[in-house]
Design a protein around this motif. Structure first.
Motif, PDB file in Angstrom:
ATOM      1  N   ALA A   1     -21.105  -6.729 -67.217  1.00 14.40           N
ATOM      2  CA  ALA A   1     -20.244  -8.246 -67.356  1.00 14.40           C
ATOM      3  C   ALA A   1     -21.022  -8.809 -65.905  1.00 14.40           C
ATOM      4  CB  ALA A   1     -18.887  -8.716 -66.570  1.00 14.40           C
ATOM      5  N   LEU A   2     -21.881  -8.566 -64.936  1.00 14.29           N
ATOM      6  CA  LEU A   2     -22.302  -8.836 -63.818  1.00 14.29           C
ATOM      7  C   LEU A   2     -23.788  -9.206 -64.128  1.00 14.29           C
ATOM      8  CD1 LEU A   2     -21.016  -7.029 -60.972  1.00 14.29           C
ATOM      9  CD2 LEU A   2     -20.187  -9.877 -61.448  1.00 14.29           C
ATOM     10  N   GLY A   3     -24.392  -8.364 -65.746  1.00 14.44           N
ATOM     11  CA  GLY A   3     -25.302  -9.055 -66.079  1.00 14.44           C
ATOM     12  C   GLY A   3     -26.576  -7.642 -65.895  1.00 14.44           C
ATOM     13  N   CYS A   4     -25.811  -6.693 -65.793  1.00 19.89           N
ATOM     14  CA  CYS A   4     -26.413  -5.441 -65.544  1.00 19.89           C
ATOM     15  C   CYS A   4     -26.959  -4.508 -66.858  1.00 19.89           C
ATOM     16  CB  CYS A   4     -26.300  -3.954 -64.589  1.00 19.89           C
ATOM     17  SG  CYS A   4     -26.076  -5.004 -62.728  1.00 19.89           S
ATOM     18  N   GLN A   5     -28.101  -3.978 -66.899  1.00 18.84           N
ATOM     19  CA  GLN A   5     -28.277  -4.074 -68.262  1.00 18.84           C
ATOM     20  C   GLN A   5     -29.032  -2.724 -68.652  1.00 18.84           C
ATOM     21  OE1 GLN A   5     -29.777  -6.709 -70.849  1.00 18.84           O
ATOM     22  NE2 GLN A   5     -31.056  -7.458 -69.170  1.00 18.84           N
ATOM     23  N   PRO A   6     -29.345  -1.651 -69.009  1.00 17.60           N
ATOM     24  CA  PRO A   6     -30.267  -0.241 -68.887  1.00 17.60           C
ATOM     25  C   PRO A   6     -31.741  -0.838 -69.637  1.00 17.60           C
ATOM     26  CG  PRO A   6     -28.844  -0.027 -70.776  1.00 17.60           C
ATOM     27  CD  PRO A   6     -28.505  -1.378 -70.240  1.00 17.60           C
ATOM     28  N   GLY A   7     -32.589  -0.478 -68.245  1.00 14.14           N
ATOM     29  CA  GLY A   7     -34.304  -1.035 -68.350  1.00 14.14           C
ATOM     30  C   GLY A   7     -34.637  -1.889 -66.920  1.00 14.14           C
ATOM     31  N   GLN A   8     -33.252  -2.350 -66.652  1.00 14.79           N
ATOM     32  CA  GLN A   8     -33.362  -3.023 -65.325  1.00 14.79           C
ATOM     33  C   GLN A   8     -33.796  -2.284 -63.948  1.00 14.79           C
ATOM     34  OE1 GLN A   8     -29.918  -5.146 -64.241  1.00 14.79           O
ATOM     35  NE2 GLN A   8     -30.627  -6.920 -65.556  1.00 14.79           N
ATOM     36  N   ALA A   9     -34.486  -2.758 -63.402  1.00 14.88           N
ATOM     37  CA  ALA A   9     -34.996  -2.527 -61.675  1.00 14.88           C
ATOM     38  C   ALA A   9     -34.133  -2.766 -60.922  1.00 14.88           C
ATOM     39  CB  ALA A   9     -36.490  -2.952 -61.475  1.00 14.88           C
ATOM     40  N   MET A  10     -34.235  -2.134 -60.438  1.00 12.75           N
ATOM     41  CA  MET A  10     -33.011  -1.798 -59.467  1.00 12.75           C
ATOM     42  C   MET A  10     -32.974  -3.469 -58.115  1.00 12.75           C
ATOM     43  SD  MET A  10     -30.824   0.965 -58.809  1.00 12.75           S
ATOM     44  CE  MET A  10     -30.071   0.354 -56.580  1.00 12.75           C
ATOM     45  N   ARG A  11     -34.013  -3.897 -57.834  1.00  9.40           N
ATOM     46  CA  ARG A  11     -34.017  -5.490 -56.647  1.00  9.40           C
ATOM     47  C   ARG A  11     -32.941  -6.724 -57.866  1.00  9.40           C
ATOM     48  NH1 ARG A  11     -39.109  -8.090 -55.030  1.00  9.40           N
ATOM     49  NH2 ARG A  11     -39.364  -6.641 -53.831  1.00  9.40           N
ATOM     50  N   GLU A  12     -33.352  -6.127 -59.021  1.00  9.22           N
ATOM     51  CA  GLU A  12     -32.336  -6.925 -60.454  1.00  9.22           C
ATOM     52  C   GLU A  12     -31.276  -6.228 -60.651  1.00  9.22           C
ATOM     53  OE1 GLU A  12     -33.019  -9.166 -64.436  1.00  9.22           O
ATOM     54  OE2 GLU A  12     -34.066  -8.039 -64.143  1.00  9.22           O
ATOM     55  N   ALA A  13     -31.203  -5.584 -60.298  1.00 11.04           N
ATOM     56  CA  ALA A  13     -30.129  -5.054 -60.463  1.00 11.04           C
ATOM     57  C   ALA A  13     -28.548  -5.439 -59.145  1.00 11.04           C
ATOM     58  CB  ALA A  13     -29.703  -3.178 -60.528  1.00 11.04           C
ATOM     59  N   LEU A  14     -29.127  -5.165 -58.125  1.00 12.72           N
ATOM     60  CA  LEU A  14     -28.923  -5.502 -56.411  1.00 12.72           C
ATOM     61  C   LEU A  14     -28.022  -6.687 -56.921  1.00 12.72           C
ATOM     62  CD1 LEU A  14     -30.588  -2.972 -54.520  1.00 12.72           C
ATOM     63  CD2 LEU A  14     -28.840  -2.752 -55.400  1.00 12.72           C
TER      64      LEU A  14
END
Length: 205
Positions: free
Chosen positions: A102-115
């Motif tokens: 719901a916050l925009g995290c998704q598989p394949g995402q790098a840590m910087r973007e996920a954080l």
């Protein structure tokens, strides 16, 4: 700025982790998730430990979703298990729960973007954390040496000296140390956590 703590193990999540986004080198199983919930993290990232049988390596990611805590796991081939700094620097998401999605995290995402997305999570509301029933059970043996089945290596006790321990813990080395609590075991068994980057899942062996 992301309110961030980085730890090699979920056992290191203490009062300083409350309200923070935790990047943790631990597997994403139930026990590690329970420790994160008890610490009151805002959100957390684990290692998927190769996913494993019945998706146990990420079972805690989904369990935290039931508590409304955003949680993710990185692919064990992208970052060394039991190494929070490597998770932060090189982790690539493989698993996210609904709260993280719901916050925009998704598989394949790098840590910087996920954080950046996990930082948008509201601080965890005060709530009772369910007891998960962590166990240690004796293993029947024809010999005289005691043997124990332990959900986690942290359940080892001084009285287990020279015993055989069959644990559900991964075989990684948290911050380069021997994680058997100083107990002089006769033999020990661990989960290989999918092997993972640099064979970190069984570095302890």
């Amino acid at each position: 700025m992301v309110p961030l703590v980085v730890r090699d193990s979920a056992t290191q999540l203490d009062a300083a982790a409350r309200g923070q986004v935790a990047v943790c080198g631990s597997h994403g199983g139930l026990y590690a998730a329970w420790l994160a919930a008890r610490a009151g993290v805002r959100a957390v990232v684990f290692n998927d430990a190769g996913i494993g049988r019945s998706a146990a390596g990420v079972g805690g990611v989904y369990w935290l979703g039931g508590l409304g805590v955003p949680a993710c796991a990185v692919d064990c081939q992208s970052a060394r298990i039991a190494d929070g700094a490597d998770t932060l620097a090189h982790g690539v998401l493989s698993t996210v729960n609904d709260a993280a999605a719901a916050l925009g995290c998704q598989p394949g995402q790098a840590m910087r973007e996920a954080l950046e997305r996990l930082a948008r999570a509201a601080p965890a509301a005060a709530q009772a954390v369910p007891d998960i029933g962590e166990t240690r059970s004796p293993i029947a043996s024809a010999g005289r040496r005691p043997a124990w089945a332990l959900d986690s290596v942290v359940l080892l006790e001084p009285r287990d000296a020279r015993a055989i321990a069959v644990t559900g813990s991964h075989g990684g080395l948290a911050h380069g140390t021997d994680p058997v609590n100083g107990v002089d075991l006769f033999a020990a068994f661990f989960n290989d956590a999918g092997g993972g980057k640099d064979d970190a899942g069984y570095a302890k062996l």
